[in-house]
Design an enzyme around this catalytic site. Structure first.
Site, PDB file in Angstrom:
ATOM      1  N   ASP A 180       0.790  -1.235  -0.048  1.00 30.49           N
ATOM      2  CA  ASP A 180       0.210   0.020   0.007  1.00 30.49           C
ATOM      3  C   ASP A 180       0.769   1.138  -0.007  1.00 30.49           C
ATOM      4  O   ASP A 180       2.087   1.148   0.141  1.00 30.49           O
ATOM      5  CB  ASP A 180      -0.891  -0.050   1.218  1.00 30.49           C
ATOM      6  N   LYS A 203      -4.134   0.569  -2.647  1.00 32.06           N
ATOM      7  CA  LYS A 203      -4.977  -0.453  -2.052  1.00 32.06           C
ATOM      8  C   LYS A 203      -6.209   0.445  -1.115  1.00 32.06           C
ATOM      9  O   LYS A 203      -5.669   1.462  -0.721  1.00 32.06           O
ATOM     10  CB  LYS A 203      -4.110  -1.341  -1.074  1.00 32.06           C
ATOM     11  N   ARG A 205      -8.577   0.187   2.280  1.00 30.79           N
ATOM     12  CA  ARG A 205      -9.047  -1.008   3.320  1.00 30.79           C
ATOM     13  C   ARG A 205     -10.683  -0.879   3.055  1.00 30.79           C
ATOM     14  O   ARG A 205     -11.132   0.386   3.351  1.00 30.79           O
ATOM     15  CB  ARG A 205      -8.879  -0.493   4.477  1.00 30.79           C
ATOM     16  N   ASP A 229       6.160  -5.082   4.814  1.00 30.87           N
ATOM     17  CA  ASP A 229       5.384  -4.370   5.224  1.00 30.87           C
ATOM     18  C   ASP A 229       5.540  -4.044   6.914  1.00 30.87           C
ATOM     19  O   ASP A 229       6.464  -4.646   7.262  1.00 30.87           O
ATOM     20  CB  ASP A 229       4.017  -4.974   5.254  1.00 30.87           C
TER      21      ASP A 229
END
Ligand code: R5P
Length: 325
Positions: A180, A203, A205, A229
């Site tokens: 992301d 991305k 959520r 990440d």
């Protein structure tokens, strides 16, 4: 007379641990060449917690290791009690060593009338008496600014990058993929270390457990892909990122994150994941049963040496940023 490097300017270096990650605290102490300090934590039947140090802390330079992992509220409460009790026992200085500061994810008012726990917990730790904070890979680095006391914010980039170089020959021919936009800076730093390509996923959520990847910016076709990440919680983001990379023609996918929180369906999801392996550091204690549950796909990398070096440098008043070089 030679002065011990562990006793310059301050009282003795003392390291204690809450209950959340005792193996990490023990490993840190092994690197420092000192025993882990003795303390006891008891939880009564009414859920109240009491802590007691079993050795003197008077004028000591005290470091208390506690990650905010499940049960998070107990971990935070125990740390506050340990800080408060250390202050009451005349510790010279108290540093809260928080390898995983979970509430860093709650850092802004992005919906009406919501709490911002990242700041509240920072306030509570300082109110309890923490003189300094030592932590690693905050979800967003501006959480650092929630504290008025000094914060040393360690990075696991070198550990993750070296891991990829160890397990994948010619890692420089691969691509580091940020799942992301929030991970781009971290991914870029690791790509720089590997001298590899860089890509990221746009991305969104959609809920606590689901995400919607919309586009992959960069080229992963026929290349080994390294996903990095800050953490894996339910592994929802990871599943989407791996599947997306595969759809875009990625060869083998390797994953390395700082915090392996592995909640809910994470282990099952990782077991079924089309990735060669998933590594995380030991900022959060990963039980052997979870590693087995992942079919051996999960690996744990140690951050103990880095924390020990940081604690030693804080104690002796040396630079901590030099540890990143
Ligand atoms: C999100 O912004 C973070 O960087 C992680 O991708 C996320 O916290 C992981 O959570 P989960 O594993 O539940 O998708």
């Amino acid at each position: 007379m030679e002065v011990s490097p562990l006793n310059i300017n301050r009282g003795p270096l003392l390291v204690f641990s809450g209950q959340s990650n005792i193996p990490l605290a023990q490993e840190i102490c092994q690197h420092l060449g000192i025993p882990l300090g003795r303390s006891e934590t008891v939880k009564f039947t009414n859920d109240n917690i009491i802590v007691q140090y079993e050795e003197s802390l008077r004028e000591g330079d005290v470091f208390i290791v506690q990650s905010f992992s499940t049960p998070v509220s107990d971990a935070i409460m125990e740390l506050m009690l340990l800080i408060d009790a250390a202050k009451s026992a005349s510790a010279g200085r108290v540093t809260a060593v928080i390898p995983y500061y979970s509430y860093a994810r709650s850092d802004k008012k992005d919906a009406p009338r919501i709490s911002i726990a990242g700041r509240l917990v920072a306030d509570l730790l300082q109110e309890a008496g923490a003189d300094r904070i030592l932590t690693m890979t905050l979800h967003s680095s501006q959480v650092h600014g929630f504290f008025k006391v000094p914060v040393d914010h360690l990075s696991s980039d070198r550990i993750l990058g070296e891991h990829f170089q160890r397990v994948v020959p010619h890692a420089h021919e691969g691509v580091v993929l940020a799942p992301d936009a929030g991970s781009i800076k971290r991914a870029a730093a690791i790509a720089h270390r590997l001298n590899s390509g860089l890509a990221f996923i746009d991305k969104q959520r959609t809920s606590d457990t689901t995400v919607d990847p919309r586009a992959l910016i960069g080229d992963v076709q026929g290349k080994n892909v390294f996903i990095v990440d800050d953490e894996i919680s339910t592994a929802g983001s990871l599943v989407e990122a791996v599947n997306f990379a595969k759809r875009m023609g990625a060869k083998d996918v390797y994953v390395a994150v700082t915090h392996g929180v592995y909640t809910g369906p994470a282990v099952e999801r990782i077991r079924a994941l089309d990735a060669v392996q998933v590594a995380s550091t030991n900022t959060v204690l990963v039980p052997e049963s979870k590693i087995e549950g992942s079919g051996g796909k999960m690996h744990v990398l140690s951050v103990a040496q880095l924390f020990a070096d940081a604690i030693r440098n804080i104690h002796t008043g040396e630079s901590v940023s030099t540890l990143f070089e």
